[in-house]
Design a protein around this motif. Structure first.
Motif, short mmCIF file in Angstrom:
data_model
loop_
_atom_site.label_atom_id
_atom_site.label_comp_id
_atom_site.label_asym_id
_atom_site.label_seq_id
_atom_site.Cartn_x
_atom_site.Cartn_y
_atom_site.Cartn_z
N PRO A 260 0.62 -1.06 0.27
CA PRO A 260 0.03 -0.19 -0.03
C PRO A 260 0.84 1.44 -0.02
O PRO A 260 0.37 2.46 0.08
CB PRO A 260 -0.84 -0.16 1.37
CG PRO A 260 0.06 -1.29 1.98
CD PRO A 260 0.50 -1.92 1.43
N ASN A 261 2.21 1.35 0.09
CA ASN A 261 3.02 2.28 0.19
C ASN A 261 2.85 3.33 -1.00
O ASN A 261 3.13 2.56 -2.09
CB ASN A 261 4.63 2.04 0.58
CG ASN A 261 5.19 3.05 1.02
OD1 ASN A 261 5.01 4.38 0.54
ND2 ASN A 261 6.18 2.69 1.94
N PRO A 262 2.53 4.56 -1.05
CA PRO A 262 2.40 5.30 -2.25
C PRO A 262 3.81 5.68 -2.86
O PRO A 262 3.93 6.16 -3.94
CB PRO A 262 1.91 6.84 -1.73
CG PRO A 262 2.26 6.56 -0.08
CD PRO A 262 2.22 5.38 0.15
N ALA A 263 4.79 5.35 -2.01
CA ALA A 263 6.11 5.51 -2.60
C ALA A 263 6.97 4.24 -2.66
O ALA A 263 7.09 3.65 -1.44
CB ALA A 263 6.77 6.49 -2.13
N ILE A 264 7.55 3.59 -3.77
CA ILE A 264 8.18 2.54 -3.71
C ILE A 264 9.57 2.80 -4.26
O ILE A 264 9.87 3.43 -5.22
CB ILE A 264 7.39 1.38 -4.44
CG1 ILE A 264 6.07 1.28 -4.20
CG2 ILE A 264 8.16 0.01 -4.74
CD1 ILE A 264 5.79 0.24 -3.16
N LYS A 265 10.64 2.23 -3.45
CA LYS A 265 12.04 2.06 -3.82
C LYS A 265 12.37 0.63 -4.18
O LYS A 265 12.45 -0.27 -3.22
CB LYS A 265 12.74 2.61 -2.91
CG LYS A 265 14.40 2.91 -3.59
CD LYS A 265 15.39 3.17 -2.58
CE LYS A 265 15.13 4.62 -1.78
NZ LYS A 265 16.55 4.96 -1.09
N ILE A 266 12.74 0.37 -5.60
CA ILE A 266 13.26 -0.75 -6.01
C ILE A 266 14.72 -0.80 -5.97
O ILE A 266 15.36 -0.02 -6.74
CB ILE A 266 12.85 -1.42 -7.15
CG1 ILE A 266 11.22 -1.59 -7.01
CG2 ILE A 266 13.47 -2.46 -7.65
CD1 ILE A 266 10.47 -2.24 -8.34
N GLU A 267 15.50 -1.79 -5.12
CA GLU A 267 16.77 -1.67 -5.00
C GLU A 267 17.37 -2.91 -5.44
O GLU A 267 17.12 -3.90 -4.87
CB GLU A 267 17.39 -1.24 -3.55
CG GLU A 267 18.80 -1.28 -3.31
CD GLU A 267 19.29 -0.95 -1.91
OE1 GLU A 267 18.82 0.09 -1.17
OE2 GLU A 267 20.05 -1.85 -1.19
N PHE A 268 18.56 -2.71 -6.39
CA PHE A 268 18.78 -3.98 -7.13
C PHE A 268 20.12 -4.30 -6.46
O PHE A 268 21.04 -3.61 -6.29
CB PHE A 268 19.34 -3.88 -8.56
CG PHE A 268 18.14 -3.59 -9.54
CD1 PHE A 268 17.80 -2.25 -9.97
CD2 PHE A 268 17.09 -4.64 -9.84
CE1 PHE A 268 16.41 -2.05 -10.67
CE2 PHE A 268 15.93 -4.44 -10.42
CZ PHE A 268 15.59 -3.09 -10.84
N GLN A 269 20.53 -5.78 -6.06
CA GLN A 269 21.44 -6.23 -5.22
C GLN A 269 22.15 -7.37 -6.00
O GLN A 269 21.60 -7.98 -6.88
CB GLN A 269 21.29 -6.25 -3.95
CG GLN A 269 20.91 -5.21 -3.29
CD GLN A 269 20.85 -5.55 -1.83
OE1 GLN A 269 21.14 -6.76 -1.29
NE2 GLN A 269 20.42 -4.82 -0.81
N GLY A 270 23.01 -7.64 -5.30
CA GLY A 270 23.66 -9.22 -5.86
C GLY A 270 24.51 -9.84 -4.78
O GLY A 270 24.15 -9.93 -3.67
N GLY A 271 25.64 -10.42 -5.03
CA GLY A 271 26.54 -10.39 -6.13
C GLY A 271 26.79 -9.06 -6.86
O GLY A 271 26.51 -7.97 -6.35
#
Lengths: 401, 491, 111
Positions: B152-163
């Motif tokens: 439900p968050n109006p702000a979404i942060k997608i963080e790419f990680q690895g490796g």
């Protein structure tokens, strides 16, 4: 300082009723417009008066009044020429500032004039009442008890006469909200008649502790309304003392919270003087912590008029001595991201770090400078003095840049 | 004038006797030998000497006590002059907690475990060409995107990680495009942001162009000056530092001056190099440095770096680095320490700094969630690392599970409920509780108990030391107080 | 050498549940017998413990010290959780309020 109201003389009066009219300098104004206008003739024109000239003024559709403004000799000389001209008013030179488009109120029976609206002024304020439920130590408009609701009636009429391209007007008092619902009605009238004009209302905010009153004001949905509400201390005792009303602090705070709950713009005003200085920084911290959602905070210098003169010994402080405190107070507000301004101080009395929020804001009609300001490099940036400061008390440390 | 009353008229308390007042809720904890940090219900603090605190609590203050007006204005006590304190406190408490209902804002995607580096402190990466085994699949990624936008968050942060994220750039592109498209189709599209953690060694122009086009933030690793960085982060060619610096320059050229941020990992070798590390960040034209607290997972059993240093030693390093940053600011350089800034935001404002690792209720799941390369879903990055050590306690499920299944996971609910700081012994009475958090994963790892016993908890020790340290610095020095106040408001 | 130790907790200060939970934390090191006891009108909880391995005095003493601390901790947890339940439930319910996971009666998903 401009004289906005006072005694005048009348000749050939045909009415006893006070009237409001727009000032015109155009003696050839079409007849159909004359009943709502007063013709203003000033000094130079007075000496050119001839019978002939005045014949048009004796016609079937006269002006609501003819204002003759000039030195005594010119007025006396003109007296002969005006026989038969109805509703003539003789104005001393003090009123020579009046111009085309201004709006005046004339009281023929009491022989008084009030300049209610000046087209060339950036700040026109409409006095709604002199009654008030506070008695501030530094009140510039000492309260009176008499019923003066005719001022409100006049305001409704005035709103309809003010040109729609006016940038802003103000409502002041006394305490405007003492009129209850009629106050709301007036704000609505302002919205309907002057939809593009910003409206600043000075109020102690206490009436808005009643949530429905705040809701009503919000429901008007005036596009550019701001309420200026004083909060003089984070200490309820001290605030109540400055406004001389027990319980004021809580009601004002409650009013502010309700107003913000309903989305009304609120500015908090603090007059800086001996009684508000001891906790000025703490008060700004209080505002930043608890009232962060308020739209603006104004820190204001003392005007030496009204009650201020009577209480000068407990109010006056030379701004030179509190310049660092002022800087700290501004710093607190700004570090919390609050919009703030410093008004009514002279530029040479504030620190550089205040420059960003320093504003020239003294109403033009009471704004002056000292002789030593003549050579100042920054005079045009400086707000100058209240005329009353020049007259009665100002800093001993004024120095031109 | 006779019509004006003096100030005494408005004060119903006589100055010379004990004042009549009631205490508002507050907690207190010792700052040092003589002073206490006292926090009110809204988490605002005041410092009181023991003697004053005793008189306050025993109802023995006078109205003319210098602190009486302050204590009333700052909502530690209330008297008959004002009844507004509860309303004002309520507004602030509500503001402080507002963000909670937004639910998960940080969604981490592990694109691959493959990496060109072999940093000893890393517990996840694999040196392998086997993309099938260690890369996130399109099917899993698609499901993860759906789960992300279900929040439900109006702000979404997608963080790419690895490796190393960029080794699976095709999937990064897929996730960005899929998420943007799905977001557009939402009735109320989110404020969607992307950030990628990368060592920049395999970043091509084409990849950077894509990042520029979609406004993807870049976060890279910079452990310090060349010798330290390369020692910490070995790769074939022993040129991690050179490549990183080149990469940073390239990113700035294409995406803008502040488009890349850097994170450091503190190893034993770092501990004596506080000044050098800060200098390196200054030299590389960063606006600040994030001295993030160590995680014990960085020193997994399988490497010889296990517990190479403890909380106390890290705190020494932190203090040295922070004091150095303050000195740089005093000399005119605007340079921030981001961990202190995060804490200061909680201490000095009602805003939430969005830091998932220090919150109560715990940030696991509720603030951040991670979708692993193999489709498993964990409540936090630490939870994922725990799983690498064969402890899947904090696995919420997999991307095949529904949103409902994932967030009604029993262990997760239990963890959030049981570790609620206000309900934990010692935390419940602690003045620092409004600024602190719960860390169930850490405590589970260290003590096999999600709540932990705070007297023996390194988490508690570390946080208390930092709270006390920040307050002491502000008290001693008005410059630092102003600096810290500015930092608190830039989060 | 004593194989086991017996300690008693004042039942007016510590709940049975807290004591049981505390003992449970050390069941990897010792075996416990927990029993309520009444003596001269006062209630106690008797805990008898014996080490599973490494049977020596100092180990036993250490374990008793640790157990005392753990009982205190568990007791406090219980009390504080109860006292702060309204606040905790309110905040957690609010946190879950927009997830669609809240039960119709407004309670957050049960732990």
């Amino acid at each position: 300082m401009l004289k906005l109201r006072g005694q005048i003389q009348t000749r050939n009066t045909t009415t006893t009723q006070p009237l409001m009219a727009q000032v015109t300098r155009n003696s050839l104004l079409p007849a159909v417009m004359r009943p709502k206008a007063v013709l203003l003739l000033k000094s130079a024109e007075l000496s050119q008066l001839t019978e002939d000239r005045f014949s048009t003024l004796r016609g079937p559709k006269p002006f609501a009044g003819v204002l003759l403004c000039g030195p005594d000799e010119a007025l006396s000389a003109a007296e002969e020429a005006i026989t038969g001209v109805p509703d003539v008013y003789l104005l001393p030179e003090d009123y020579a500032y009046l111009e085309e488009g201004d709006i005046v109120r004339l009281n023929p029976e009491g022989e008084r004039i009030s300049a209610l609206f000046r087209k060339n002024s950036p700040s026109n304020s409409i006095l709604l009442t002199e009654r008030c439920n506070h008695l501030c130590l530094m009140c510039s408009q000492p309260p009176k008890r008499a019923d003066d609701s005719w001022l409100l009636d006049d305001a409704f009429e005035l709103i309809q006469m003010i040109p729609p391209d006016t940038a802003n007007i103000g409502f002041t008092g006394g305490e405007p909200t003492l009129y209850g619902n009629r106050f709301i009605d007036l704000v609505e009238a302002a919205k309907l008649n002057l939809p593009d004009t910003a409206l600043d209302v000075l109020t102690n905010g206490r009436a808005f502790k009643n949530e429905s009153f705040a809701a009503q004001l919000a429901q008007v949905r005036h596009p550019k309304l701001q309420l200026g509400i004083p909060l003089y201390s984070d200490d309820p005792v001290r605030h109540d003392y400055v406004v001389q009303a027990q319980g004021a602090f809580d009601e004002t705070l409650h009013g502010i919270l309700n107003l913000k709950r309903y989305g009304v713009r609120v500015e908090i005003r603090i007059v800086v003087h001996q009684q508000t200085l001891p906790r000025l920084v703490q008060t700004c911290e209080f505002i930043a912590r608890n009232l962060l959602f308020v739209d603006h905070v104004a820190l204001m210098g003392l005007e030496i008029t009204g009650f201020t003169r009577a209480n000068l010994d407990i109010l006056w402080v030379d701004p030179q001595t509190y310049r660092d405190t002022l800087s700290k107070a501004v710093d607190v507000l700004r570090s919390y991201g609050m919009h703030c301004s410093v008004y009514n101080h002279q530029l040479c009395l504030v620190n550089r770090d205040v420059a960003g929020v320093y504003r020239k804001a003294i109403s033009d009609w009471k704004n002056e400078y000292l002789p030593q300001c003549a050579g100042c490099a920054r005079k045009s940036e400086c707000g100058g003095f209240f005329s009353t400061q020049i007259m009665y008390r100002h800093s001993e440390h004024i120095q031109p840049f | 004038m006779s019509q004006f009353e003096p100030i005494e008229f408005f004060n119903t308390q006589r100055a010379d006797v004990i004042a009549r007042y009631a205490l508002l809720p507050f907690n207190f904890t010792a700052l040092d030998g003589t002073r206490y940090v006292v926090t009110n219900l809204a988490g605002e603090y005041i410092l009181l000497e023991r003697e004053v605190l005793q008189r306050l609590v025993s109802g023995a203050l006078c109205a003319e006590d210098p602190l009486y007006a302050d204590l009333r204005a700052r909502q530690f006590l209330a008297d008959e002059h004002s009844k507004m304190a509860p309303d004002l406190l309520a507004i602030k408490v509500r503001t402080r907690n507002e963000h909670l209902a937004n639910w998960t804002g940080l969604h981490m995607f592990v694109l691959t475990l493959r990496c060109d580096h072999s940093c000893p402190y890393c517990q996840v990466s694999r040196q392998s060409e086997n993309t099938a085994a260690f890369d996130l699949s399109r099917e899993h990624a698609e499901k993860a995107v759906a789960l992300t936008l279900r929040s439900p968050n109006p702000a979404i942060k997608i963080e790419f990680q690895g490796g190393e994220s960029f080794l699976n750039f095709e999937l990064l592109k897929f996730v960005v495009l899929t998420a943007e498209e799905a977001n557009r189709r939402l009735g109320q599209p989110k404020d969607l942001k992307f950030i990628v953690a990368t060592n920049l060694t395999v970043a091509t122009d084409e990849m950077l162009d894509f990042c520029a086009q979609h406004e993807i933030g870049i976060s890279t690793s910079l452990d310090g000056p060349r010798d330290l960085h390369n020692k910490n982060r070995p790769r074939p060619g022993a040129d991690s530092y050179e490549r990183t610096i080149r990469g940073i320059a390239k990113v700035r050229q294409r995406l803008g001056r502040r488009s890349v941020s850097a994170l450091m990992t503190t190893t034993e070798a770092s501990l004596s190099r506080a000044h050098d590390i800060v200098d390196e960040y200054v030299a590389q034209d960063f606006g600040g440095i994030f001295l993030r607290p160590l995680s014990p997972y960085g020193f997994a059993l399988k490497t010889r770096f296990f517990r190479a240093y403890n909380a106390e030693r890290w705190l020494q390093f932190y203090d040295e680095a922070l004091d150095y940053v303050i000195e740089l600011n005093r000399k005119g350089l605007e340079f921030q320490e981001y961990y202190a800034s995060t804490i200061l935001t909680k201490m000095l404002t009602c805003k939430d700094p969005g830091y998932v690792d220090l919150r109560s209720p715990a940030g696991i799941g509720m603030a951040g969630v991670i979708y692993n390369y193999d489709g498993t879903v964990y409540a936090s990055d630490e939870a994922r690392m725990l799983a690498e050590m064969n402890d899947t306690t904090f696995q919420l499920g997999t991307v095949e599970d529904s949103f409902e299944t994932l967030y009604t996971n029993e262990t997760f609910l239990q963890a959030v409920d049981e570790t609620f700081a206000y309900s934990a012994p010692m935390c419940t009475d602690c003045a620092f509780e409004p600024w602190c958090g719960a860390d169930p994963v850490f405590h589970w790892r260290q003590h096999q108990d999600m709540v932990g016993r705070k007297p023996e908890s390194e988490f508690c020790q570390r946080n208390m030391h930092i709270f006390r340290g920040l307050i002491s610095r502000m008290e001693k020095d008005p410059f630092v107080r102003r600096l810290f106040t500015r930092w608190a408001h830039t989060c | 050498m004593t194989e086991s130790r017996v300690i008693e907790f004042d039942a007016s200060a510590y709940s049975l549940l807290a004591i049981q939970k505390a003992c449970h934390r050390f069941t990897n090191k010792a075996s416990f017998e927990v029993s309520p006891v009444v003596r001269d009108g006062a209630s106690f909880v008797r805990v008898s413990l014996s080490l599973l391995a490494e049977k020596n005095e100092s180990e036993l003493t250490l374990l008793v010290q640790q157990l005392n601390n753990e009982v205190l901790d568990q007791q406090l947890r219980e009390q504080v959780r109860e006292q702060t339940a309204p606040v905790r439930n309110l905040i957690l319910a609010y946190a879950f309020s927009r997830t669609g996971l809240i039960a119709p009666d407004g309670a957050p998903p049960a732990a």
